[in-house]
Design an enzyme around this catalytic site. Structure first.
Site, PDB file in Angstrom:
ATOM      1  N   ASP A   1       9.406 -12.926  -7.705  1.00 37.42           N
ATOM      2  CA  ASP A   1      10.325 -13.430  -7.650  1.00 37.42           C
ATOM      3  C   ASP A   1      10.928 -12.826  -6.430  1.00 37.42           C
ATOM      4  OD1 ASP A   1       9.810 -13.904 -10.384  1.00 37.42           O
ATOM      5  OD2 ASP A   1      11.369 -12.341 -11.397  1.00 37.42           O
TER       6      ASP A   1
ATOM      7  N   HIS B   1       6.625  -8.829  -7.572  1.00 38.38           N
ATOM      8  CA  HIS B   1       8.235  -9.289  -6.204  1.00 38.38           C
ATOM      9  C   HIS B   1       7.874  -9.296  -4.889  1.00 38.38           C
ATOM     10  CE1 HIS B   1       9.428  -7.470 -10.472  1.00 38.38           C
ATOM     11  NE2 HIS B   1      10.872  -8.241 -10.060  1.00 38.38           N
TER      12      HIS B   1
END
Length: 252
Positions: A59, A204
């Site tokens: 992400d 992430h």
């Protein structure tokens, strides 16, 4: 006063009768309760796969310090991943979005403004999603088909709105927790101990120790016989169902 008391007693009796009828229905017809629970719409958390095939995803919403390093590591191991990017991140770092696409990674939707979608109307939600799609397509030439709702939050409105525009909502079944600044060793242990065929792993792009942990994770899983594919290639095509855990399964 007497009339008020009579009314109160009557209402109390009716409430008890209603509760009794409901209890009788649920005990003698549990399918009623099951139908209500089954009506909830779920995103895809993982996929039923016999092969040792998995997807890793990142992400991208805030920083951009490590994106190129992640691209280089993934290239070293010939692994293609899926990056869910926020539209505002695309605005700030279009060159990184293009670099991801040029390296063969999927660039998918993580909303335009990283809102709490549960609090949005259907119209607001679709507008936000499409705004991000427009930005990604303008940079990569490819319109996203997958989305990861921000914060992992969703409800029936979120899921139905996303699917109404031909997109599939994607969650994960293996969370690296890299955003908690765990050590590289802790991240590696979490991921390698939880992965199974059909898993979707969450990382992430700007987490502190992810670039340090990623090579060992890839090496370990490759040695265990896993292959890595972008999420769109992990998903089943044709008819399928999603079970109560969010696992995508072939239709029987």
């Amino acid at each position: 006063m007497k009339l008020i008391l009579v009314r109160r007693k009557l209402l109390a009796v009716l409430a008890c009768l209603a509760a009794g009828v409901l209890m009788f229905a649920l005990v003698n017809h549990p399918a009623i309760l099951g139908a209500s629970a089954a009506a909830r719409q779920l995103p895809i958390y993982c996929v039923q796969r016999d092969q040792k095939m998995i997807s890793i995803s990142f992400d991208a919403a805030w920083g951009n310090e490590d994106t190129q390093q992640l691209i280089d590591i993934l290239e070293q191991y010939q692994v293609k991943a899926t990056f869910f990017v926020v539209g505002q991140w695309v605005d700030k770092y279009p060159e990184s979005v293009k670099a991801l696409a040029d390296a063969g990674h999927e660039v998918m939707n993580h909303s335009d403004t990283h809102p709490h979608m549960n609090q949005m109307s259907r119209e607001e939600l679709i507008a936000d999603v499409e705004a991000c799609n427009d930005k990604i397509e303008a940079v990569t030439g490819i319109r996203p088909t997958l989305i990861r709702p921000p914060y992992g939050e969703y409800n029936d409105t979120v899921i139905s709105a996303i699917r109404s525009i031909g997109m599939e909502p994607i969650q994960w079944d293996v969370d690296s927790l890299d955003w908690k600044d765990l050590s590289a060793g802790e991240i590696t242990q979490r991921v390698t101990s939880k992965v199974q065929p059909g898993s979707i792993v969450l990382f992430h792009n700007a987490a502190l120790h992810t670039p340090e942990a990623l090579p060992t994770i890839l090496e370990t899983l490759l040695q265990q016989g896993y292959t890595f594919v972008p999420i769109s290639q992990l998903l089943l095509q044709g008819d399928y169902t999603i079970d109560h855990t969010g696992r995508q399964c072939p239709a029987e």
